[in-house]
Write a protein that holds these residues in place. Structure first.
Motif, PDB file in Angstrom:
ATOM      1  N   MET A   1      26.737 -19.877  23.223  1.00 20.57           N
ATOM      2  CA  MET A   1      27.695 -18.988  23.823  1.00 20.57           C
ATOM      3  C   MET A   1      28.387 -19.722  24.962  1.00 20.57           C
ATOM      4  N   ILE A   2      29.671 -19.473  25.123  1.00 21.73           N
ATOM      5  CA  ILE A   2      30.471 -20.117  26.157  1.00 21.73           C
ATOM      6  C   ILE A   2      31.069 -19.055  27.069  1.00 21.73           C
ATOM      7  N   ILE A   3      30.940 -19.287  28.375  1.00 25.31           N
ATOM      8  CA  ILE A   3      31.563 -18.422  29.379  1.00 25.31           C
ATOM      9  C   ILE A   3      32.532 -19.291  30.174  1.00 25.31           C
ATOM     10  N   ASP A   4      33.793 -18.927  30.181  1.00 26.74           N
ATOM     11  CA  ASP A   4      34.798 -19.660  30.945  1.00 26.74           C
ATOM     12  C   ASP A   4      34.930 -18.984  32.306  1.00 26.74           C
ATOM     13  N   ALA A   5      34.235 -19.531  33.313  1.00 23.51           N
ATOM     14  CA  ALA A   5      34.209 -18.942  34.644  1.00 23.51           C
ATOM     15  C   ALA A   5      35.313 -19.495  35.542  1.00 23.51           C
ATOM     16  N   ARG A   6      36.206 -20.313  34.984  1.00 23.89           N
ATOM     17  CA  ARG A   6      37.252 -20.916  35.806  1.00 23.89           C
ATOM     18  C   ARG A   6      38.186 -19.874  36.391  1.00 23.89           C
ATOM     19  N   GLU A   7      38.450 -18.806  35.688  1.00 25.75           N
ATOM     20  CA  GLU A   7      39.367 -17.768  36.163  1.00 25.75           C
ATOM     21  C   GLU A   7      38.649 -16.500  36.607  1.00 25.75           C
ATOM     22  N   LEU A   8      37.324 -16.453  36.469  1.00 24.56           N
ATOM     23  CA  LEU A   8      36.571 -15.248  36.823  1.00 24.56           C
ATOM     24  C   LEU A   8      36.173 -15.262  38.290  1.00 24.56           C
ATOM     25  N   SER A   9      36.067 -14.082  38.879  1.00 24.95           N
ATOM     26  CA  SER A   9      35.552 -13.973  40.244  1.00 24.95           C
ATOM     27  C   SER A   9      34.032 -14.159  40.205  1.00 24.95           C
ATOM     28  N   PHE A  10      33.419 -14.284  41.389  1.00 29.07           N
ATOM     29  CA  PHE A  10      31.969 -14.421  41.450  1.00 29.07           C
ATOM     30  C   PHE A  10      31.291 -13.199  40.829  1.00 29.07           C
ATOM     31  N   ASP A  11      31.761 -12.006  41.189  1.00 28.65           N
ATOM     32  CA  ASP A  11      31.160 -10.775  40.672  1.00 28.65           C
ATOM     33  C   ASP A  11      31.240 -10.699  39.151  1.00 28.65           C
ATOM     34  N   GLU A  12      32.392 -11.019  38.602  1.00 27.01           N
ATOM     35  CA  GLU A  12      32.563 -10.987  37.143  1.00 27.01           C
ATOM     36  C   GLU A  12      31.665 -12.018  36.460  1.00 27.01           C
ATOM     37  N   THR A  13      31.559 -13.199  37.058  1.00 26.96           N
ATOM     38  CA  THR A  13      30.718 -14.251  36.494  1.00 26.96           C
ATOM     39  C   THR A  13      29.252 -13.844  36.526  1.00 26.96           C
ATOM     40  N   PHE A  14      28.788 -13.316  37.672  1.00 25.31           N
ATOM     41  CA  PHE A  14      27.392 -12.898  37.794  1.00 25.31           C
ATOM     42  C   PHE A  14      27.069 -11.773  36.819  1.00 25.31           C
ATOM     43  N   LYS A  15      27.990 -10.827  36.661  1.00 19.86           N
ATOM     44  CA  LYS A  15      27.770  -9.713  35.735  1.00 19.86           C
ATOM     45  C   LYS A  15      27.677 -10.220  34.299  1.00 19.86           C
ATOM     46  N   GLU A  16      28.572 -11.115  33.942  1.00 17.94           N
ATOM     47  CA  GLU A  16      28.572 -11.655  32.590  1.00 17.94           C
ATOM     48  C   GLU A  16      27.296 -12.455  32.312  1.00 17.94           C
ATOM     49  N   LEU A  17      26.857 -13.258  33.282  1.00 22.43           N
ATOM     50  CA  LEU A  17      25.627 -14.018  33.117  1.00 22.43           C
ATOM     51  C   LEU A  17      24.409 -13.107  33.027  1.00 22.43           C
ATOM     52  N   SER A  18      24.384 -12.047  33.827  1.00 23.00           N
ATOM     53  CA  SER A  18      23.279 -11.085  33.757  1.00 23.00           C
ATOM     54  C   SER A  18      23.215 -10.435  32.387  1.00 23.00           C
ATOM     55  N   ASP A  19      24.366 -10.063  31.852  1.00 22.25           N
ATOM     56  CA  ASP A  19      24.420  -9.454  30.516  1.00 22.25           C
ATOM     57  C   ASP A  19      23.930 -10.427  29.449  1.00 22.25           C
ATOM     58  N   VAL A  20      24.348 -11.671  29.539  1.00 22.79           N
ATOM     59  CA  VAL A  20      23.957 -12.682  28.552  1.00 22.79           C
ATOM     60  C   VAL A  20      22.439 -12.878  28.561  1.00 22.79           C
TER      61      VAL A  20
ATOM     62  N   VAL B   1      23.556 -21.472  26.659  1.00 24.85           N
ATOM     63  CA  VAL B   1      24.758 -20.839  27.170  1.00 24.85           C
ATOM     64  C   VAL B   1      25.467 -21.855  28.060  1.00 24.85           C
ATOM     65  N   SER B   2      26.761 -22.055  27.836  1.00 25.73           N
ATOM     66  CA  SER B   2      27.550 -22.993  28.631  1.00 25.73           C
ATOM     67  C   SER B   2      28.548 -22.230  29.482  1.00 25.73           C
ATOM     68  N   VAL B   3      28.591 -22.563  30.781  1.00 22.87           N
ATOM     69  CA  VAL B   3      29.519 -21.935  31.713  1.00 22.87           C
ATOM     70  C   VAL B   3      30.449 -23.026  32.237  1.00 22.87           C
ATOM     71  N   PHE B   4      31.752 -22.830  32.103  1.00 18.47           N
ATOM     72  CA  PHE B   4      32.740 -23.802  32.555  1.00 18.47           C
ATOM     73  C   PHE B   4      33.233 -23.431  33.953  1.00 18.47           C
ATOM     74  N   VAL B   5      33.239 -24.426  34.861  1.00 14.64           N
ATOM     75  CA  VAL B   5      33.715 -24.265  36.237  1.00 14.64           C
ATOM     76  C   VAL B   5      34.571 -25.478  36.567  1.00 14.64           C
ATOM     77  N   ASP B   6      35.706 -25.270  37.262  1.00 14.59           N
ATOM     78  CA  ASP B   6      36.562 -26.394  37.659  1.00 14.59           C
ATOM     79  C   ASP B   6      35.790 -27.372  38.536  1.00 14.59           C
ATOM     80  N   ALA B   7      36.036 -28.671  38.365  1.00 12.85           N
ATOM     81  CA  ALA B   7      35.321 -29.714  39.098  1.00 12.85           C
ATOM     82  C   ALA B   7      35.575 -29.639  40.600  1.00 12.85           C
ATOM     83  N   HIS B   8      36.727 -29.138  41.021  1.00 11.27           N
ATOM     84  CA  HIS B   8      37.019 -29.050  42.457  1.00 11.27           C
ATOM     85  C   HIS B   8      36.371 -27.832  43.109  1.00 11.27           C
TER      86      HIS B   8
END
Length: 80
Positions: free
Chosen positions: A1-20, A31-38
């Motif tokens: 499963m892939i989660i693209d967290a580059r455009e998600l807020s912290f709350d949305e990312t945490f909620k999605e990870l909790s659900d997964v 499960v792979s979560v993508f985050v911008d390198a910067h």
């Protein structure tokens, strides 16, 4: 499963990870979560959330200008 967290807020990312994790996806597959390198702050917060609060193992890989956080639910977490 892939989660693209580059455009998600912290709350949305945490909620999605909790659900997964609660649905057991991290115990069956990686499960792979993508985050911008910067965005190291976001990466550190997500890694801490996954390892401390969700009791999963996390590994960070850097590729093509972003980080990939690989999450695997360990045997101890599955027993809960």
């Amino acid at each position: 499963m892939i989660i693209d967290a580059r455009e998600l807020s912290f709350d949305e990312t945490f909620k999605e990870l909790s659900d997964v994790v609660s649905h057991g996806f991290a115990s069956r597959d990686e499960v792979s979560v993508f985050v911008d390198a910067h965005d190291c702050e976001k990466l550190n917060l997500i890694t801490g959330f996954v390892e401390i609060l969700l009791d999963c193992k996390a590994r960070v890989v850097e590729a093509n200008g972003y980080y990939i956080l690989k999450i695997i639910q360990g045997p101890a977490a599955r027993a809960c």
